[in-house]
Every structure is written in structure tokens, then in C-alpha cells.
Write a protein that holds these residues in place. Sequence first.
Motif, PDB file in Angstrom:
ATOM      1  N   ILE A   1      30.654  -9.960  21.284  1.00 44.51           N
ATOM      2  CA  ILE A   1      31.051  -8.571  21.485  1.00 44.51           C
ATOM      3  C   ILE A   1      30.218  -7.904  22.586  1.00 44.51           C
ATOM      4  O   ILE A   1      30.739  -7.132  23.383  1.00 44.51           O
ATOM      5  N   GLN A   2      28.937  -8.251  22.636  1.00 40.51           N
ATOM      6  CA  GLN A   2      28.092  -7.697  23.691  1.00 40.51           C
ATOM      7  C   GLN A   2      27.906  -8.691  24.845  1.00 40.51           C
ATOM      8  O   GLN A   2      27.816  -8.302  26.009  1.00 40.51           O
TER       9      GLN A   2
ATOM     10  N   LYS B   1      33.168  -4.860  23.496  1.00 45.48           N
ATOM     11  CA  LYS B   1      32.543  -3.870  24.375  1.00 45.48           C
ATOM     12  C   LYS B   1      33.096  -3.811  25.802  1.00 45.48           C
ATOM     13  O   LYS B   1      33.656  -2.806  26.202  1.00 45.48           O
TER      14      LYS B   1
ATOM     15  N   PHE C   1      23.148  -8.449  14.711  1.00 48.66           N
ATOM     16  CA  PHE C   1      23.935  -7.225  14.574  1.00 48.66           C
ATOM     17  C   PHE C   1      25.411  -7.587  14.718  1.00 48.66           C
ATOM     18  O   PHE C   1      25.818  -8.168  15.711  1.00 48.66           O
ATOM     19  N   HIS C   2      26.205  -7.203  13.711  1.00 52.85           N
ATOM     20  CA  HIS C   2      27.625  -7.542  13.752  1.00 52.85           C
ATOM     21  C   HIS C   2      28.536  -6.356  13.478  1.00 52.85           C
ATOM     22  O   HIS C   2      29.761  -6.530  13.430  1.00 52.85           O
TER      23      HIS C   2
ATOM     24  N   ASP D   1      29.788 -14.283  17.922  1.00 57.96           N
ATOM     25  CA  ASP D   1      29.998 -12.853  18.178  1.00 57.96           C
ATOM     26  C   ASP D   1      29.611 -12.582  19.636  1.00 57.96           C
ATOM     27  O   ASP D   1      28.438 -12.471  19.969  1.00 57.96           O
TER      28      ASP D   1
ATOM     29  N   GLY E   1      34.466  -3.736  17.885  1.00 54.05           N
ATOM     30  CA  GLY E   1      33.788  -4.997  17.615  1.00 54.05           C
ATOM     31  C   GLY E   1      33.781  -5.326  16.133  1.00 54.05           C
ATOM     32  O   GLY E   1      34.062  -6.465  15.730  1.00 54.05           O
ATOM     33  N   ALA E   2      33.443  -4.341  15.323  1.00 53.74           N
ATOM     34  CA  ALA E   2      33.364  -4.595  13.881  1.00 53.74           C
ATOM     35  C   ALA E   2      34.696  -5.111  13.354  1.00 53.74           C
ATOM     36  O   ALA E   2      34.737  -6.043  12.552  1.00 53.74           O
TER      37      ALA E   2
ATOM     38  N   GLU F   1      25.326 -14.468  17.169  1.00 57.61           N
ATOM     39  CA  GLU F   1      25.432 -13.999  18.555  1.00 57.61           C
ATOM     40  C   GLU F   1      24.830 -15.092  19.442  1.00 57.61           C
ATOM     41  O   GLU F   1      23.778 -15.633  19.100  1.00 57.61           O
TER      42      GLU F   1
END
Length: 409
Positions: free
Chosen positions: A228-229, A255, A141-142, A226, A109-110, A193
Motif C-alpha cells: 500500500i505504501q 496510496k 501497519f496494515h 502489503d 488501503g485498509a 510489508e
Amino acid sequence: MSTLASTADILARGRKRLLHCINPQPVVLDHGDGALVWDVDGNRYIDLLGGLAVTGLGHAHPRVVEAIEKQARKLIHASNLYATTPAIELAEKLCANSFAERVFFANSGAEANEAALKAARKYFHDRGEGRFEFVTAHNSFHGRTFATVTATGQEKYRAGFEPLVPGFRYVPFNDIEALARHVGPRTAAVLLEPIQGEGGLIVPSPGYLKQVRQLTREVGCLLILDEIQSGIGRTGTLFAYQQEDMVPDIITIAKGLGNGVPIGAMLTTEDISKALQPGTHASTFGGNPVACAAGNAVMDVLLEPSFLPGVRDRAGLLRRHLEDLAKKHAAFMGEVRGRGMWLGVELKWDGAKLVNYAREHGVLVNIIHGHVMRLAPPLVVGEDLMKEAFEKLDKAVAAFIEKEKPAGK
Ligand SMILES: *Cc1c(COP(=O)(O)O)cnc(C)c1O
């Protein structure tokens, strides 16, 4: 041979040789099947965390296993100097099912966020516009690389690593006026997010993301989401933005995409993608054939017509179970938040130890910073297992409250 002694021994070896920042729970996981996982001593757990919202199809999903096996026998690695079919197929599937026209593959993700931030700066550099700043949200959170930990709006993740990457500003999440005060002619992109995960399952007000989209258009900067999650079916649609009546310029995912095989991706438009020409950005492992084969299997399952509607049904059930649990233990548990198979419940005092009580009762959950219990189970977790998990959680919470309730609560 699996005995208690061997568990202690394995953990001791890990404590001796792995970095201290790797600080796992006192069990050694061995194998899984769907929403179940077993430790080396044969203890069975219902996995309501999915390896941090990663194993969306559950452990050892046959389609994913088969895809990995088949690809591993053919070609594990080629580097980005050579084309391979799995990456191209996966990019086609991601584009066919989102706003995106081009994909960059990374390994986490980062790294996907790094690619997005670099693309945004380079895009405006190439146009001769002096836009270099990023605006992100408090409590976000990234990731953990220098740029992404700088983007992360939580002081505790950044402390001690200064100086950070220049050019970041932070605003309260879900506050369009605050955002309007901080974007301007220097802003390259707003990075948010769609729902804050690590921040405690914070869902913005209806319409917020659409307002952010309008604002970023007026200002002339990009909007990076973002996902990612939140992406890959977690909220009940393939991507969370698809429930918001708006379209971002870039999304990052990771993820759930490989169901556990490390992979990340940045998805964007043709126009923005032109910022990253040959030589400007790359990754040795990015687009790895085995990781992309896993991604293709995940996408094929998610795109079956009945899959996402099934996720939305199960999500309703998960929420009802969690709301019942919270009501029953209202002295300790408060608001239930989140969307889809991605829920949190507010805890009224430090619940960090609840994770142990739950595990000892056979259920894996996660406690965020002591104050939110997070659930991100495999999207496929069945009704019977869900019921069993919440019966066990009920007992775990009762035991936790009895033993750990602070004086005066
Ligand atoms: C997990 C996560 C990241 C970081 O992903 P890594 O693969 O750990 O680098 C970034 N953003 C969000 C929203 C996440 O949940």
C-alpha cells in the motif's frame, strides 16, 4: 481573502466539528503544483511527504487532473452492478505489469487488506483445509479497520478496541526462524510489508522475502504483501516485490494509485481469485470510474520508459542529501534507511517537534512516533527543489537542536 485570522478561524471550526482523532498541523493547505503546496495565507512549502506517500506524480499533475475532469463530466458513479471502462482498463494495466491475473478494487488501503484477508480465509475454506490463521509482523501497519488493526503489530493502535478479530499471530520482522516457528497447518496466510513504512522505514535483509516465499510454499499457506505504501513506483520499481526475486500470492495497493483520489486494490492470481464468487465480497464505490480514471493516468505516466529510471536517479540524489544532513547533525540524526523515494532517518531523541521547525522553514516532512523523520516526496521532485528543501531542512534542524536539545544530549 486569506489572512492569519482566517487560518485560525478555519482551524477553530475544524477543532469544533471534526472528531478529535483528526488533529492536523496548524496550517490550512489550499493548492499545490508538483512538489510545491501553498496554504490559505499564501505560504509556500516544499512537500517532501507527498500526503503520506500518496501524490507520487505531485500535486495537480495535468494528466491526472484532465483524466478526472473528463471522467467526471461523463459518469462519476455506476456502482459495481454495472461495468465501466476505467476499472477494466486499470485492472488490465495492473495485471500486465505484475504477477497478478485479477484485481478487486476498493477505496482505501485498509479495505484492500480486508479483501486480501477474506480471500485467503475463503480460499482454504473452499478447499476444506482448516487454515484460518494469519501471521503478521511486530511493528507492522496494515490499517485501522478491525481486521487490519488486529493485523497491525503495534499495541498502541489496538489498545482499547478489544476484543480484536481472532486468528492473528505476530512474529518479529526480518526473522525467518521466528516465522518458521509460527506457521503451520492452521496458517492461511503470512501478511507482510516488503519494507515497514509506518514502523520506521525498516528494510529487511537481502533474501528475507525470498525465504518467506519458500517457507510459505513448504507450509502450504499464502503470502500477502502489503504494498500500500511501497507500491506504485515508490521504491524505484512499480512494486517493491519486483526487486526481491520472488512472487507473492496477493498484493494490496492504495496510496499512490490514484495520486490522491481514494482508491485501493487487491491483486491476485486466477486460482485464488476464485475464492470470492458473486455475493461473497463487494464495495459500493469500488472501481469508481473517476478514481480509476485517475489510476489509469498514474499508470500511464509510470509506465513511460523513462519514468522509473528517472525515479531511481532522483532517489540516489535524495539519499545523498539526507545522508549529508544526517552527517552534519550527527548528534541528533543517525542511520538513513529506506529505498527509492522513501527514506527515513533515525532521530536520537524525541523529534516530534521537528515537523514544526521544518514547516516554519517551508518544508513538509513527517516524524514517525518521535524517532524517525520520514520522507516520501512526489516521485517527480526536481533537483533544484530538492536542493532548496535540504538547505531549508538544514536550518530547521539546527534551530530545532538549539531550542529543543534535552539536557545531557
Ligand atoms: C497507509 C497504509 C495502510 C492503510 O491504508 P488506508 O488507506 O489508510 O486505509 C495499510 N498498509 C500500509 C503499509 C500503509 O502504509
